[in-house]
Design a protein around this motif. Sequence first.
Motif, short mmCIF file in Angstrom:
data_model
loop_
_atom_site.label_atom_id
_atom_site.label_comp_id
_atom_site.label_asym_id
_atom_site.label_seq_id
_atom_site.Cartn_x
_atom_site.Cartn_y
_atom_site.Cartn_z
N ARG A 100 0.82 -1.22 0.00
CA ARG A 100 0.00 0.00 0.00
C ARG A 100 0.85 1.27 0.00
NH1 ARG A 100 -2.67 -3.78 3.39
NH2 ARG A 100 -4.74 -4.34 2.55
N HIS A 101 2.14 1.10 -0.21
CA HIS A 101 3.05 2.25 -0.21
C HIS A 101 3.14 2.85 -1.60
CE1 HIS A 101 6.33 4.90 0.63
NE2 HIS A 101 7.15 4.27 -0.18
N LEU A 102 2.98 4.17 -1.68
CA LEU A 102 3.14 4.89 -2.94
C LEU A 102 4.54 5.49 -2.98
CD1 LEU A 102 0.03 4.60 -2.87
CD2 LEU A 102 -0.10 6.87 -3.92
N THR A 103 5.31 5.09 -3.95
CA THR A 103 6.66 5.60 -4.09
C THR A 103 6.63 7.06 -4.55
OG1 THR A 103 6.84 4.94 -6.39
CG2 THR A 103 7.48 3.31 -4.72
N PRO A 104 7.71 7.80 -4.34
CA PRO A 104 7.76 9.17 -4.86
C PRO A 104 7.50 9.23 -6.36
CG PRO A 104 9.53 8.84 -3.29
CD PRO A 104 8.89 7.50 -3.49
N GLY A 105 7.93 8.20 -7.09
CA GLY A 105 7.70 8.19 -8.53
C GLY A 105 6.23 8.15 -8.88
N VAL A 106 5.44 7.37 -8.14
CA VAL A 106 4.00 7.33 -8.37
C VAL A 106 3.38 8.68 -8.06
CG1 VAL A 106 1.83 6.28 -7.63
CG2 VAL A 106 3.84 4.84 -7.99
N HIS A 107 3.82 9.29 -6.96
CA HIS A 107 3.32 10.64 -6.63
C HIS A 107 3.63 11.62 -7.76
CE1 HIS A 107 1.70 10.41 -2.58
NE2 HIS A 107 2.71 9.63 -2.23
N ARG A 108 4.84 11.53 -8.33
CA ARG A 108 5.21 12.46 -9.40
C ARG A 108 4.35 12.25 -10.64
NH1 ARG A 108 10.47 11.61 -7.18
NH2 ARG A 108 10.91 9.91 -8.65
N ILE A 109 3.99 11.00 -10.92
CA ILE A 109 3.09 10.74 -12.06
C ILE A 109 1.77 11.47 -11.86
CG2 ILE A 109 1.71 8.95 -13.19
CD1 ILE A 109 4.04 7.02 -12.68
N LEU A 110 1.21 11.35 -10.67
CA LEU A 110 -0.06 12.03 -10.41
C LEU A 110 0.09 13.55 -10.46
CD1 LEU A 110 -0.83 9.13 -9.48
CD2 LEU A 110 -2.33 10.22 -7.80
N ASP A 111 1.24 14.05 -9.98
CA ASP A 111 1.47 15.49 -9.99
C ASP A 111 1.43 16.05 -11.42
OD1 ASP A 111 1.75 15.49 -7.26
OD2 ASP A 111 3.93 15.48 -7.28
N ARG A 112 1.87 15.25 -12.38
CA ARG A 112 1.96 15.72 -13.77
C ARG A 112 0.67 15.52 -14.55
NH1 ARG A 112 6.68 15.08 -11.74
NH2 ARG A 112 8.61 15.91 -12.63
N LEU A 113 -0.31 14.84 -13.97
CA LEU A 113 -1.55 14.55 -14.69
C LEU A 113 -2.72 15.33 -14.09
CD1 LEU A 113 -1.16 10.69 -15.19
CD2 LEU A 113 -0.79 12.49 -16.87
N THR A 114 -2.51 16.61 -13.91
CA THR A 114 -3.53 17.42 -13.23
C THR A 114 -4.80 17.60 -14.07
OG1 THR A 114 -2.46 19.42 -14.10
CG2 THR A 114 -1.84 18.70 -11.88
N THR A 115 -4.70 17.47 -15.39
CA THR A 115 -5.88 17.63 -16.24
C THR A 115 -6.45 16.28 -16.68
OG1 THR A 115 -4.51 17.83 -18.24
CG2 THR A 115 -5.10 19.87 -17.09
N THR A 116 -6.03 15.21 -16.00
CA THR A 116 -6.50 13.87 -16.29
C THR A 116 -6.99 13.22 -14.99
OG1 THR A 116 -4.88 13.63 -18.07
CG2 THR A 116 -5.86 11.61 -17.22
N PRO A 117 -8.20 12.66 -14.98
CA PRO A 117 -8.65 11.97 -13.75
C PRO A 117 -7.82 10.71 -13.51
CG PRO A 117 -10.51 12.48 -15.22
CD PRO A 117 -9.25 12.69 -16.01
N VAL A 118 -7.19 10.64 -12.35
CA VAL A 118 -6.32 9.52 -12.01
C VAL A 118 -6.55 9.11 -10.55
CG1 VAL A 118 -3.94 8.67 -11.93
CG2 VAL A 118 -4.54 10.45 -13.55
N ALA A 119 -6.61 7.79 -10.33
CA ALA A 119 -6.69 7.26 -8.97
C ALA A 119 -5.76 6.06 -8.86
CB ALA A 119 -8.12 6.86 -8.62
N VAL A 120 -5.25 5.84 -7.64
CA VAL A 120 -4.37 4.70 -7.39
C VAL A 120 -5.08 3.73 -6.45
CG1 VAL A 120 -2.12 3.93 -6.55
CG2 VAL A 120 -2.35 6.19 -7.63
N TYR A 121 -5.14 2.46 -6.86
CA TYR A 121 -5.75 1.40 -6.05
C TYR A 121 -4.69 0.37 -5.67
CZ TYR A 121 -10.54 2.84 -7.24
OH TYR A 121 -11.72 3.54 -7.37
N ASP A 122 -4.90 -0.27 -4.53
CA ASP A 122 -4.03 -1.38 -4.19
C ASP A 122 -4.57 -2.66 -4.83
OD1 ASP A 122 -6.10 -2.35 -2.57
OD2 ASP A 122 -5.18 -1.69 -0.70
N ALA A 123 -3.89 -3.79 -4.57
CA ALA A 123 -4.28 -5.04 -5.20
C ALA A 123 -5.63 -5.56 -4.73
CB ALA A 123 -3.20 -6.10 -4.95
N ALA A 124 -6.12 -5.03 -3.60
CA ALA A 124 -7.44 -5.41 -3.09
C ALA A 124 -8.54 -4.47 -3.58
CB ALA A 124 -7.42 -5.45 -1.57
N TRP A 125 -8.20 -3.58 -4.49
CA TRP A 125 -9.14 -2.61 -5.06
C TRP A 125 -9.67 -1.60 -4.04
CZ3 TRP A 125 -9.02 -1.16 -9.75
CH2 TRP A 125 -8.55 -2.06 -10.71
#
Length: 276
Positions: A100-125
């Motif tokens: 359930r840990h979000l790496t800094p790289g995943v955070h940076r991906i979300l930071d760059r997609l401000t005009t795109t709806p994005v959500a992060v789920y774990d393997a249990a949805w």
Amino acid sequence: MPSTELGAALHAWRDRIAPDRAGLPAGGRRRAPGLRREELSHLSGISADYIVRLEQGRARNPSPQVVEALARALRLESGEREHLFRLAGLAVPGPGTVPRHLTPGVHRILDRLTTTPVAVYDAAWTQLLANPLHTALMGEWTGPDLNAAWRAFVTSTTRVRHTPESNGALQRLLAADLRRTSALYPDDAALTELITRLRRRSTRFAELWDTGTTAEHESSRKTVDHPAVGPLTLDCDVLHVSGSRLRIMVYTAEPDTEDAERLALLSVLGTQTLTG
């Protein structure tokens, strides 16, 4: 270790994150450059009062879920996250538990997609993080509704348009995906509890679970009935994070369509009035 060490670490990590780095407005003059407790509360889903008590050493024995949520909101590196668990007197989650840990790289991906709806789920949805545009598009979920299977089988909390056929297909896929996940992470107490509650609350889930089928959720095309901008038909692509089985759900519209115009309008209007 004493709880005062935990409080000092939380305060230091909070101070080092600028609000704009966490996707928040700067909000005028500040006594300190980092996040306010109320902002950390918003990002983590943990009450500001409890964060105060943790930092002051008046709250002891935080749960693993609280520690994990704080680690995500504070954007801790893997080593820092492990240190936070130990400061809280908890064992670091092992390989038999859902990552359930979000790496800094995943955070940076979300930071760059401000005009795109994005959500992060774990393997249990269970949704771990969503950017403001995703919340504006889908609404804000809390508690058990953060889990996609719980929404699909128990509460039906969704803006996605479904027919009986498409809803049945989604339920079959989610049940099969959870069975696959449970085999991969047999030591995860939260996952075991989720499955137990789903079996108890949903006869349909129990029937699908007992078939023993396994599968993995794939990309799809969805129509979202939004209360303010109207229906949007979007491609939903599921991207997988190597090594953690995190799923990044990205919604996009076909260019030069009415759906693209409505998504752009939603992006401009923001989340002020459209997350209800």
